[in-house]
Scaffold this active site. Structure first.
Site, PDB file in Angstrom:
ATOM      1  N   GLU A 258      47.400  57.240  36.864  1.00 58.39           N
ATOM      2  CA  GLU A 258      46.688  56.102  36.299  1.00 58.39           C
ATOM      3  C   GLU A 258      47.686  55.028  35.886  1.00 58.39           C
ATOM      4  O   GLU A 258      47.484  53.837  36.134  1.00 58.39           O
ATOM      5  CB  GLU A 258      45.879  56.559  35.082  1.00 58.39           C
ATOM      6  CG  GLU A 258      45.063  55.441  34.471  1.00 58.39           C
ATOM      7  CD  GLU A 258      44.181  55.912  33.308  1.00 58.39           C
ATOM      8  OE1 GLU A 258      44.350  57.054  32.860  1.00 58.39           O
ATOM      9  OE2 GLU A 258      43.352  55.108  32.866  1.00 58.39           O
TER      10      GLU A 258
ATOM     11  N   GLY B  18      36.366  60.812  31.664  1.00 56.81           N
ATOM     12  CA  GLY B  18      36.000  61.050  30.266  1.00 56.81           C
ATOM     13  C   GLY B  18      37.135  61.668  29.478  1.00 56.81           C
ATOM     14  O   GLY B  18      37.210  62.887  29.323  1.00 56.81           O
ATOM     15  N   TYR B  19      37.999  60.828  29.008  1.00 57.09           N
ATOM     16  CA  TYR B  19      39.134  61.291  28.195  1.00 57.09           C
ATOM     17  C   TYR B  19      38.953  60.887  26.733  1.00 57.09           C
ATOM     18  O   TYR B  19      38.836  61.706  25.850  1.00 57.09           O
ATOM     19  CB  TYR B  19      40.434  60.661  28.706  1.00 57.09           C
ATOM     20  CG  TYR B  19      41.125  61.369  29.853  1.00 57.09           C
ATOM     21  CD1 TYR B  19      40.428  62.167  30.739  1.00 57.09           C
ATOM     22  CD2 TYR B  19      42.493  61.211  30.043  1.00 57.09           C
ATOM     23  CE1 TYR B  19      41.076  62.796  31.792  1.00 57.09           C
ATOM     24  CE2 TYR B  19      43.153  61.843  31.093  1.00 57.09           C
ATOM     25  CZ  TYR B  19      42.443  62.628  31.964  1.00 57.09           C
ATOM     26  OH  TYR B  19      43.100  63.240  32.987  1.00 57.09           O
TER      27      TYR B  19
HETATM   28  C1  LIG Z   1      39.374  48.351  29.391  1.00 57.47           C
HETATM   29  C2  LIG Z   1      39.556  49.779  28.999  1.00 57.47           C
HETATM   30  C3  LIG Z   1      39.210  50.779  29.887  1.00 57.47           C
HETATM   31  C4  LIG Z   1      39.348  52.122  29.544  1.00 57.47           C
HETATM   32  N1  LIG Z   1      38.901  53.068  30.401  1.00 57.47           N
HETATM   33  C5  LIG Z   1      38.873  54.358  29.992  1.00 57.47           C
HETATM   34  C6  LIG Z   1      38.247  55.360  30.779  1.00 57.47           C
HETATM   35  O1  LIG Z   1      37.744  55.083  31.850  1.00 57.47           O
HETATM   36  N2  LIG Z   1      38.225  56.619  30.344  1.00 57.47           N
HETATM   37  C7  LIG Z   1      38.786  56.964  29.157  1.00 57.47           C
HETATM   38  O2  LIG Z   1      38.760  58.123  28.811  1.00 57.47           O
HETATM   39  N3  LIG Z   1      39.388  56.038  28.364  1.00 57.47           N
HETATM   40  C8  LIG Z   1      39.429  54.733  28.765  1.00 57.47           C
HETATM   41  N4  LIG Z   1      39.981  53.784  27.937  1.00 57.47           N
HETATM   42  C9  LIG Z   1      40.515  54.202  26.642  1.00 57.47           C
HETATM   43  C10 LIG Z   1      42.009  54.039  26.494  1.00 57.47           C
HETATM   44  O3  LIG Z   1      42.663  55.086  27.144  1.00 57.47           O
HETATM   45  C11 LIG Z   1      42.318  53.966  25.000  1.00 57.47           C
HETATM   46  O4  LIG Z   1      41.760  52.776  24.509  1.00 57.47           O
HETATM   47  C12 LIG Z   1      43.794  53.993  24.713  1.00 57.47           C
HETATM   48  O5  LIG Z   1      44.310  55.259  24.985  1.00 57.47           O
HETATM   49  C13 LIG Z   1      44.130  53.572  23.289  1.00 57.47           C
HETATM   50  O6  LIG Z   1      43.402  54.340  22.344  1.00 57.47           O
HETATM   51  P1  LIG Z   1      42.584  53.617  21.172  1.00 57.47           P
HETATM   52  O7  LIG Z   1      41.814  52.513  21.754  1.00 57.47           O
HETATM   53  O8  LIG Z   1      41.895  54.675  20.421  1.00 57.47           O
HETATM   54  O9  LIG Z   1      43.704  52.947  20.246  1.00 57.47           O
HETATM   55  P2  LIG Z   1      44.529  53.652  19.066  1.00 57.47           P
HETATM   56  O10 LIG Z   1      45.120  54.922  19.572  1.00 57.47           O
HETATM   57  O11 LIG Z   1      43.726  53.707  17.829  1.00 57.47           O
HETATM   58  O12 LIG Z   1      45.715  52.582  18.901  1.00 57.47           O
HETATM   59  C14 LIG Z   1      45.644  51.433  18.030  1.00 57.47           C
HETATM   60  C15 LIG Z   1      47.031  50.781  17.975  1.00 57.47           C
HETATM   61  O13 LIG Z   1      47.961  51.686  17.365  1.00 57.47           O
HETATM   62  C16 LIG Z   1      49.054  51.906  18.208  1.00 57.47           C
HETATM   63  N5  LIG Z   1      49.528  53.298  18.102  1.00 57.47           N
HETATM   64  C17 LIG Z   1      48.775  54.425  18.159  1.00 57.47           C
HETATM   65  N6  LIG Z   1      49.558  55.518  18.090  1.00 57.47           N
HETATM   66  C18 LIG Z   1      50.836  55.058  17.980  1.00 57.47           C
HETATM   67  C19 LIG Z   1      52.104  55.683  17.856  1.00 57.47           C
HETATM   68  N7  LIG Z   1      52.245  57.005  17.850  1.00 57.47           N
HETATM   69  N8  LIG Z   1      53.188  54.889  17.768  1.00 57.47           N
HETATM   70  C20 LIG Z   1      53.082  53.532  17.789  1.00 57.47           C
HETATM   71  N9  LIG Z   1      51.920  52.895  17.883  1.00 57.47           N
HETATM   72  C21 LIG Z   1      50.813  53.645  17.980  1.00 57.47           C
HETATM   73  C22 LIG Z   1      48.531  51.630  19.583  1.00 57.47           C
HETATM   74  O14 LIG Z   1      49.610  51.304  20.459  1.00 57.47           O
HETATM   75  C23 LIG Z   1      47.599  50.479  19.372  1.00 57.47           C
HETATM   76  O15 LIG Z   1      48.329  49.275  19.333  1.00 57.47           O
HETATM   77  C24 LIG Z   1      39.875  52.444  28.290  1.00 57.47           C
HETATM   78  C25 LIG Z   1      40.287  51.441  27.411  1.00 57.47           C
HETATM   79  C26 LIG Z   1      40.109  50.119  27.735  1.00 57.47           C
HETATM   80  C27 LIG Z   1      40.526  49.070  26.740  1.00 57.47           C
END
Ligand SMILES: Cc1cc2nc3c(=O)[nH]c(=O)nc-3n(C[C@H](O)[C@H](O)[C@H](O)COP(=O)(O)OP(=O)(O)OC[C@H]3O[C@@H](n4cnc5c(N)ncnc54)[C@H](O)[C@@H]3O)c2cc1C
Ligand SMILES: Cc1cc2nc3c(=O)[nH]c(=O)nc-3n(C[C@H](O)[C@H](O)[C@H](O)COP(=O)(O)OP(=O)(O)OC[C@H]3O[C@@H](n4cnc5c(N)ncnc54)[C@H](O)[C@@H]3O)c2cc1C
Lengths: 397, 379
Positions: A254, A132-133
């Site tokens: 991870e 849960g992150y």
């Molecule tokens: C299949 C799947 C499994 C997952 N499993 C887990 C899980 O078990 N537990 C959990 O806690 N999370 C999980 N996640 C969450 C995952 O860690 C996040 O989706 C990820 O960290 C991206 O965050 P976001 O989706 O909010 O995208 P955002 O942070 O909103 O990003 C949107 C876009 O903006 C870009 N972006 C954002 N910040 C920057 C920056 N500073 N510079 C350049 N570009 C940027 C990103 O690269 C991306 O292209 C999972 C995600 C997926 C898709």
């Protein structure tokens, strides 16, 4: 060296004697993977037999110390075991976030009591964990997370929402980032462990573009999280408010795992297999596709060498600590390219969404699933940020 | 074998790095000889120093007075050559020719190895007969004549052909152009009558020749290995040369990248260091990733080659292809991120671009080797 050769011999004959024939085939679908936990069932007797014998031998977590359910293998021995298992295509006896993520973090930061209890449970596949992150407003910018835990003396009262929690609906326990000090961004997060059956925890699956929904939204509504699970077994890992260190450490693991550097199968060449695939249908590879496959194979085989170098360097403490970010970036981009090429080589057949021929649309579902590789566990863009700042030392904006 | 340098290799790398940075530096060697239109394209005094450092005979067996080391070690020296763009006959003499001569008789080895090791001699290798690397086809003929052979035909882009005291020539002694068998390697001395060199300067300031053989008479003892059995030796020579040029390419790529990253930390535009712009940071980080991977696979392929692995052929081509792509990326990004200054002769980044182009073409470019990877993989 000689000792290692003996170990290899022993391992080979042990596997020969104990790994059932049915477990010596590549994993084809979700059912072939055993995740353990309170709700788990075995697909067949072979899966159970293989799991049981591995638990006994400590081979679900071979490199962990014996007292925590492992086999106490050295890094070199663990590598031999991996190689020997790969040689006969042996399936992993147990897959879990406990093994890949929480375990390493507990080994690094846990108390003796936590290690005794949780590591053994993980090794024996008794408890299935989820992570849960992420929160709706905190993905890449994870440290902005808001789920809050209020200090109630002997317990925390946790409220908030997580998202993307992989397999939350099938998990027993969660390792969870909870804000415990609103005034302090980095040093106000606590890394908590708690049972998903606690009152106030609920989950809701999210349907993905692949048609599957192993991911959930997870809601916490005044959940009571004990501060202690017994002697020397606190409810948080590391100190209160210092969970960010644990979280970061765990993210490193991870990323290695997702990158395939940890021995995953995404680093092999595919051209020859695609050629056979196309030939089965009486066709030829288009010359341009053939050349793209050749370039892919070059990149994949080169990346495999990098993976090997990376592991060798990790073992001896060489190499840069931000290297996993680079591995994750390249490995996940490669895996997406692999599936694009596989889709192309498969032609219209790989478009079938639920036919028997494609085992229920595996090619397209897998292709769609890989698109998450460069998002989950930190996006490619975030990996590149880390590499440019921490390895290349480029100035911050 | 772990994929990093052991203690001895690390020491060799440090020694080579220091030597090349001091004695083989761009201003001292490449620019110096280029600006004087040197017909050799390199300095013989430096080549003597290579000998004093023990580099020249790195692949030569100890019984012949060499260091008896492997392709990984030769690659360590070549990476530093690449980093400093040091012009020398190391790749052609100490890697390609030495690998061929190792297959020669004791008599042949004692004729040529001492001069190579002492730095008094320079050797070249003549394989290709056109503008693209196609060692599968060899037309140049050597016909039996008395006790020896008569060599006729032409070879293209023989690197350092005109400076060479001896040229290893791959010729056909039987069969037709594209046959696998029927190839023989000859050690052709500089003063052989009927040999004509047409020298050309290449984009990287190195010198090559188009060499004609017009009934060049060779003794039987000019044969390296067995008559008609040269393909196997040729493959060894090619593997050594390819992994060697991949190692040099890693040096070129690494240095171009380092220069560029340094520049990003110094140059200010729009009131900021340009290295603060994420558009450039991401490209730099991507480049870093590719350079690291290219280095890893080059070491891997070198180890497989030295270990006599059956996977060596494949991995050598993987390495040559990967480095070809990566070094190309490094120099293109390097010039672009330097802005206008990257286009000037005064700045070194353009020299890296030129060297990369020549190295990439040498013994097969990335396309040639990717195609070879496909063929070796069975598609
Ligand atoms: C299949 C799947 C499994 C997952 N499993 C887990 C899980 O078990 N537990 C959990 O806690 N999370 C999980 N996640 C969450 C995952 O860690 C996040 O989706 C990820 O960290 C991206 O965050 P976001 O989706 O909010 O995208 P955002 O942070 O909103 O990003 C949107 C876009 O903006 C870009 N972006 C954002 N910040 C920057 C920056 N500073 N510079 C350049 N570009 C940027 C990103 O690269 C991306 O292209 C999972 C995600 C997926 C898709
Ligand atoms: C052959 C040649 C002919 C020319 N002729 C003329 C002429 O006749 N008259 C004249 O006035 N000028 C001329 N110029 C100059 C030319 O306009 C400049 O070179 C050009 O504007 C780039 O500026 P710079 O060289 O200072 O590079 P910089 O501005 O220092 O750029 C260096 C690198 O940083 C990148 N960069 C800079 N700012 C940003 C940003 N905000 N975000 C992302 N990346 C950034 C650039 O794209 C480049 O890759 C010429 C240049 C050349 C090479």
């Amino acid at each position: 060296m000689a000792d290692l050769d003996i170990f290899r011999e022993e391992t080979r004959s042990w596997l020969e004697a104990n790994c059932p024939e049915e477990m010596r085939q590549p994993v084809r679908d979700e059912e072939d993977v055993y995740w353990g936990g309170r709700k788990a069932t075995f697909k067949n007797d072979a899966q159970k037999a293989w799991f049981d014998i591995c638990v006994e031998k400590g081979y679900t977590v071979p490199a962990w110390p014996k007292e925590y359910g492992g086999a106490g293998l050295s890094a070199a021995e663990a590598k031999v075991l991996r190689q020997e298992m790969a040689r006969i295509n042996a399936r992993p006896p147990l897959s879990s976030f406990g093994i890949w993520m929480l375990g390493p973090a507990l080994l690094q930061f846990g108390t003796e009591g936590q290690k005794q209890r949780f590591l053994n449970e993980i090794a024996r596949g008794e408890i299935r964990w989820c992570q849960g992150y992420s929160e709706p407003g905190s993905g890449s910018d994870l440290v902005s997370m808001q789920t809050f835990g209020e200090d109630k003396g002997d317990h925390w009262e946790v409220s908030g929402q997580k998202i993307w929690t992989s397999y939350a609906d099938q998990a027993d326990w969660i390792f969870c980032l909870v804000r415990t000090d609103k005034a302090n961004k980095y040093q106000g997060i606590t890394f908590m462990l708690f049972d998903m059956e606690n009152e106030g925890v609920s989950t809701k699956p999210i349907l993905l573009i692949s048609g599957n929904s192993p991911f959930c939204e997870t809601f916490f509504d005044n959940v009571k999280v004990p501060k202690s699970y017994g002697e020397d077994c606190p409810g948080q890992v590391g100190e209160v408010n210092r969970g960010w260190d644990v979280a970061k450490y765990l993210l490193g693991h991870e990323r290695e795992m997702i990158s395939g550097a940890g021995g995953g199968g995404l680093t092999s060449a595919i051209g020859a297999a695609m050629q056979r695939h196309v030939a089965k249908d009486g066709g030829d590879l288009d010359p341009v596709l053939r050349s793209e496959l050749a370039m892919f194979d070059v990149d994949a085989l080169a990346y495999a060498a990098m993976g090997e170098k990376f592991l060798d360097e990790m073992k001896t403490g060489r190499g840069h600590p931000a290297q996993p970010n680079m591995m994750k970036y390249v490995g996940t981009e490669l895996n997406k390219r692999r599936h694009e090429l596989m889709m192309s080589a498969g032609g219209s057949r790989s478009l079938e969404w639920d036919s028997e021929e494609t085992s229920g649309g595996k090619p397209s579902r897998n292709w769609l699933r890989t698109k998450a590789n460069s998002i989950e566990g930190g996006t490619s863009e975030v990996m590149l940020n880390v590499v440019s700042k921490r390895i290349l030392d480029l100035p911050g904006a | 074998m772990p994929l990093y340098y052991d203690e001895d290799q690390t020491m060799l790398a440090d020694t080579a790095a220091q030597f090349m940075a001091e004695e083989g530096a761009i201003n001292k060697q490449l620019r110096h000889w280029r600006d004087r239109d040197c017909p050799d394209g390199f300095g013989h005094a430096l080549w003597k120093q290579f000998a004093e450092m023990g580099f020249t005979g790195i692949l030569v067996g100890e019984e012949d007075g060499g260091m008896g080391m492997g392709n990984v070690e030769a690659g360590i020296v070549l990476e530093q050559i690449g980093r400093n763009l040091t012009p020398s006959p190391f790749l052609t003499s100490s890697v390609l020719a030495a690998t061929a001569l190792k297959e020669g008789s004791a008599d042949m080895r004692s004729r040529y190895m001492p001069g190579l090791i002492s730095g008094d001699c320079v050797f070249a290798v003549a394989i290709d007969e056109g503008a693209k690397h196609r060692p599968e086809r060899i037309k140049t003929k050597a016909e039996k004549s008395g006790n020896g052979f008569k060599l006729s035909g032409q070879k293209s882009f023989v690197i350092q052909g005109a400076s060479a005291d001896m040229i290893v020539v791959a010729a056909r002694t039987s069969g037709s152009d594209a046959d696998e068998d029927g190839i023989t390697l000859f050690a052709v001395p500089k003063d052989a009558a009927g040999m004509e060199h047409d020298s050309v300067r290449l984009v990287d300031s190195s010198m090559a020749t188009h060499t004609k053989f017009d009934g060049v008479e060779l003794d039987g003892d000019a044969v390296i290995g067995e008559v008609d059995g040269g393909r196997e030796i040729l493959n060894k020579v090619l593997n050594a040369g390819r992994i060697g040029s991949a190692a040099e390419g890693c040096g070129v790529a690494g240095a171009a990248m380092d220069m560029t990253v340094d520049y990003l930390k110094q140059r200010k535009q729009f009131g900021k260091l340009i290295g603060e712009f994420q558009a450039l940071q991401h490209r730099a980080a991507h480049l870093y990733s590719e350079v690291e991977i290219a280095r890893a696979v080059t070491i891997k392929a070198g180890q497989l080659l030295d270990g006599g692995s059956e996977k060596a052929d494949l991995m050598v081509s993987v390495a040559k292809a990967k480095v070809g792509q990566t070094a190309g990326l490094a120099v293109r990004e390097g010039v672009q991120m330097h802005g206008g200054i990257g286009m000037t002769d005064e700045y070194d980044i353009g020299l890296y671009m030129k060297r990369d182009k020549a190295l990439n073409e040498f013994l097969g470019d990335a396309y040639y080797h990717a195609d070879r990877v496909a063929r070796l993989s069975g598609y």
